[in-house]
Each structure stands twice: as C-alpha cells, then as structure tokens.
Design a protein around this motif. Structure first.
Motif, PDB file in Angstrom:
ATOM      1  N   ILE A 206      41.031  41.695  43.491  1.00  0.00           N
ATOM      2  CA  ILE A 206      39.628  41.474  43.117  1.00  0.00           C
ATOM      3  C   ILE A 206      38.915  42.818  43.128  1.00  0.00           C
ATOM      4  CG2 ILE A 206      37.471  40.299  43.697  1.00  0.00           C
ATOM      5  CD1 ILE A 206      39.116  38.175  45.164  1.00  0.00           C
ATOM      6  N   ILE A 207      38.385  43.201  41.978  1.00  0.00           N
ATOM      7  CA  ILE A 207      37.584  44.419  41.882  1.00  0.00           C
ATOM      8  C   ILE A 207      36.161  44.028  42.247  1.00  0.00           C
ATOM      9  CG2 ILE A 207      36.767  46.250  40.346  1.00  0.00           C
ATOM     10  CD1 ILE A 207      39.380  45.621  38.690  1.00  0.00           C
ATOM     11  N   ALA A 208      35.645  44.622  43.320  1.00  0.00           N
ATOM     12  CA  ALA A 208      34.420  44.098  43.923  1.00  0.00           C
ATOM     13  C   ALA A 208      33.364  45.178  44.138  1.00  0.00           C
ATOM     14  CB  ALA A 208      34.756  43.418  45.250  1.00  0.00           C
ATOM     15  N   PRO A 248      47.160  38.425  39.164  1.00  0.00           N
ATOM     16  CA  PRO A 248      45.834  38.091  38.623  1.00  0.00           C
ATOM     17  C   PRO A 248      44.796  39.123  39.070  1.00  0.00           C
ATOM     18  CG  PRO A 248      46.857  36.184  39.675  1.00  0.00           C
ATOM     19  CD  PRO A 248      47.682  37.370  40.049  1.00  0.00           C
ATOM     20  N   ILE A 249      43.924  39.519  38.147  1.00  0.00           N
ATOM     21  CA  ILE A 249      42.890  40.511  38.452  1.00  0.00           C
ATOM     22  C   ILE A 249      41.539  39.946  38.022  1.00  0.00           C
ATOM     23  CG2 ILE A 249      42.049  42.856  37.999  1.00  0.00           C
ATOM     24  CD1 ILE A 249      44.949  43.661  37.447  1.00  0.00           C
ATOM     25  N   SER A 250      40.565  40.038  38.914  1.00  0.00           N
ATOM     26  CA  SER A 250      39.239  39.512  38.604  1.00  0.00           C
ATOM     27  C   SER A 250      38.170  40.476  39.103  1.00  0.00           C
ATOM     28  CB  SER A 250      39.053  38.128  39.247  1.00  0.00           C
ATOM     29  OG  SER A 250      39.271  38.194  40.642  1.00  0.00           O
ATOM     30  N   VAL A 251      36.938  40.213  38.715  1.00  0.00           N
ATOM     31  CA  VAL A 251      35.791  41.020  39.154  1.00  0.00           C
ATOM     32  C   VAL A 251      34.789  40.087  39.819  1.00  0.00           C
ATOM     33  CG1 VAL A 251      33.916  42.543  38.443  1.00  0.00           C
ATOM     34  CG2 VAL A 251      36.127  42.668  37.273  1.00  0.00           C
ATOM     35  N   GLN A 252      34.320  40.460  41.012  1.00  0.00           N
ATOM     36  CA  GLN A 252      33.357  39.624  41.728  1.00  0.00           C
ATOM     37  C   GLN A 252      32.573  40.484  42.714  1.00  0.00           C
ATOM     38  OE1 GLN A 252      35.193  36.349  43.804  1.00  0.00           O
ATOM     39  NE2 GLN A 252      33.277  35.251  44.112  1.00  0.00           N
ATOM     40  N   ASP A 253      31.337  40.128  42.937  1.00  0.00           N
ATOM     41  CA  ASP A 253      30.501  40.827  43.902  1.00  0.00           C
ATOM     42  C   ASP A 253      31.151  40.789  45.288  1.00  0.00           C
ATOM     43  OD1 ASP A 253      27.711  41.822  44.882  1.00  0.00           O
ATOM     44  OD2 ASP A 253      28.165  40.061  46.126  1.00  0.00           O
TER      45      ASP A 253
END
Length: 347
Positions: A206-208, A248-253
C-alpha cells in the motif's frame, strides 16, 4: 571417460591450466565446443572429476553416460537406456540445455523424454527436489546425456527441511510512505520498492501518503513501483518451478490504512530508529507474528512515520541501532529481520 565442465564465460582456459597443475595424468580437452563459451569437454580417468571439483572456477562437472546425435528422436529414444539409472521409488527431473539451431526445443525434450522415462520406470516427476536429474546437453552436432544425483546447491533451495518463508510473507502488508521530490529520483526509488515488494511476494503493498501531495511526483513514484515490480516478476517466472503472482498494489491515505488495520488479529509494526532494539523484544515479537492473521509493516522514506502512528502501533522496532537505512533498503531490511526472528523462534 568424458565430462562436461561448466564455468563462467572466459574461464575455460583457466580451468584447463589449473587442471594440468593438479592432475598429473594425460587428458584430452576441448574448450568452448562449437564456439559456445563457458563449457569445457574433458576426457580422462574417473578420478579426474575429484580434481576438477577442487578448482573454484569450475561450476559443475557432469559425467557423460551417453552420446547421441542431436536429433529429437535419437534423444528421446534413449529413455530405454536411461531407465536403468532410475528406480521405481525415486523421483526425477529432466533438464535440457540446447546450444545452436535445431528443429526442436528444450521444452519438447523435457516433456517427451520425461513422459517416456515415467512410463518405463513408474518413477515420479519432481521438478523441485528430485532424487535423480537427467541432464541433456545439446551442441551443434552432438548431444550428451548425463544422469546425476541431487544437485548440491540448486535443489537445496527448496528442501523440505527448510521452513518456507512464504508462510510469513504471505501475511505481510507493506505500508510505504512514498518518496517524493525530483521526478527522476521518485521513479528510481519507486523501482527499488516495487522490486522489493514483489521479490518477497508480500500479501499487499500500500502506497500511503500522509497528507496532500504533488500528483505528478506521486505519479512518477508509482510508475517506478510498477516498473520494478514487473521486472522482478519476469525474473521470478523464469527462476521458480512454480507460479508466482504479482503483488497487489494500492494507494490509500496512511491514517486511514492505520484505522482499518488496527483491529483484532492484526499486528502493526513500524520500523524507526526511535524504536526498541529488535533483539530485546524478539521472543514476544516472534510469538505475536505466529499468532496473527495479518502483519502490517509501516516503512518511511525521506520522512519517518508520523508520531501518532508510532504511539499506537503494536511494535516500533529499530533494526540496526545507531544506523539509518536508505529508503530503498527499508523493505528488505525489515522483512529479513522479521523472518530471522520468526524462524529462530519457531516452535
């Protein structure tokens, strides 16, 4: 007796010269047969193999059991003779190395020769940890078949005696603070992080960001992550005898990630120089890692993880006291350290 000796490219003559010093008997040799580097074909007595294995420039020594024409039918028909080397209660694998142009490929040889041997011996096929390996070494105008026991190093990768590190990493979620700034640098660090996450086959990356950020800098970082992930995944597909999925790669605060993950049966770990020496807490940490469904690891970049998350995390650990890791080293350092603790204290 004939042997196929493999070495690093350019060291063929070095091997021959060193063998002349060690082995006092006469022997015949051919370096780079048919122009293929990294190979020396040597003819000598059986005891020459022992001397070859004393030479560090030698990678592998295969004793030739059969020599045939480099034709598909000639090779696969050797199954009738190969069967005498493999017992019914043993497992085997075929490894074909084809050099030069022929009207067949290595996969065809592996598939058809393997099927014939299986029918003739009733032995099982094991591509990970076989009892016997049938090496088919094909050159331009000749082919050699060598039957050997387990490869000392190659098969050691997947021995049943070793605990599979994926047991841990498949439960690990990496929460990565993005590296932002000059675009080329953002992409460079993104590539390193993408390679690391894919290399360890974690459950999710997760890119945060922790606040509003420049969209184009973040875009470059994410592009880098994608490039790094793809390049590592391609290597994994070639290197592993089993299927490897893309992480899996995602973006979230970052704060939202923390809120979602701060619940029962999850373990939140932050790596930070302000934390405790990992060696002082490894017993409790190992026990907690084994008992949790998911392990969430927060990694900083140019900036550290916010103080509020440090305060509420289950563990804040210092991986190397009095040292600060570079951004691109954070994931590998954290996961190797966690695996060491996890594996050392296994029950």
């Amino acid at each position: 007796m004939k042997f196929i000796v493999t070495t690093q490219r350019g060291l063929e003559n070095t091997v021959v010269n060193l063998l002349k010093e060690k082995y006092k008997k006469d022997f015949k040799f051919e370096t780079s047969p048919d122009g293929f580097h990294g190979v020396v074909i040597i003819e000598g007595d059986e005891d020459i193999k022992e001397k070859l294995l004393e030479i560090p420039e030698v990678e592998r020594v295969l004793k030739v059991d059969f020599e045939v024409e480099p034709k598909f039918e000639s090779i696969v028909n050797m199954a009738e003779k190969i069967k005498d080397f493999i017992k019914e209660d043993e497992s085997f694998a075929i490894e074909t190395k084809k050099r030069g142009e022929h009207d067949f490929n290595s996969i065809d040889v592996n598939r058809v020769l393997g099927a014939k041997i299986k029918d003739l011996t009733n032995a099982s096929v094991d591509l990970i940890y076989p009892d016997k390996v049938v090496y088919v070494e094909i050159f331009k105008n000749r082919a050699y078949i060598c039957i050997e026991g387990r490869d000392e190093f190659k098969n050691r990768k997947y021995t049943k005696e070793k605990e599979n590190a994926r047991k841990l990493f498949k439960r690990v979620v990496i929460v990565q603070l993005p590296y932002l700034g000059e675009k080329k640098v953002c992409r460079k660090f993104g590539e390193a992080i993408g390679r690391a996450a894919q290399g360890f086959e974690v459950k999710e990356l997760i890119i945060a960001p922790k606040e509003k950020v420049n969209a184009f800098e973040l875009m470059e970082f994410i592009k880098g992550v994608q490039i790094g992930q793809k390049s590592r995944h391609e290597i994994q597909k070639r290197a592993y005898p089993f299927k490897v999925k893309e992480v899996p790669i995602s973006v979230q605060d970052m704060y939202q990630v923390f809120r979602e993950k701060k619940r029962k049966n999850r373990l939140i770990i932050v790596t930070d120089p302000k934390g405790e020496d990992i060696n002082k807490i490894k017993d409790k940490l190992a026990k907690d890692m084994r008992g949790k469904r998911e392990i969430i690891v927060f990694c900083g970049s140019r900036e550290g993880i916010p103080r509020g998350i440090l305060r509420l995390a289950d563990y804040v650990i210092d991986l190397a006291p009095h040292m600060t890791f570079a951004t691109e080293h954070a994931i590998p350092s954290a996961l190797i350290a966690l695996w060491s603790v996890y594996n050392e204290k296994r029950e």
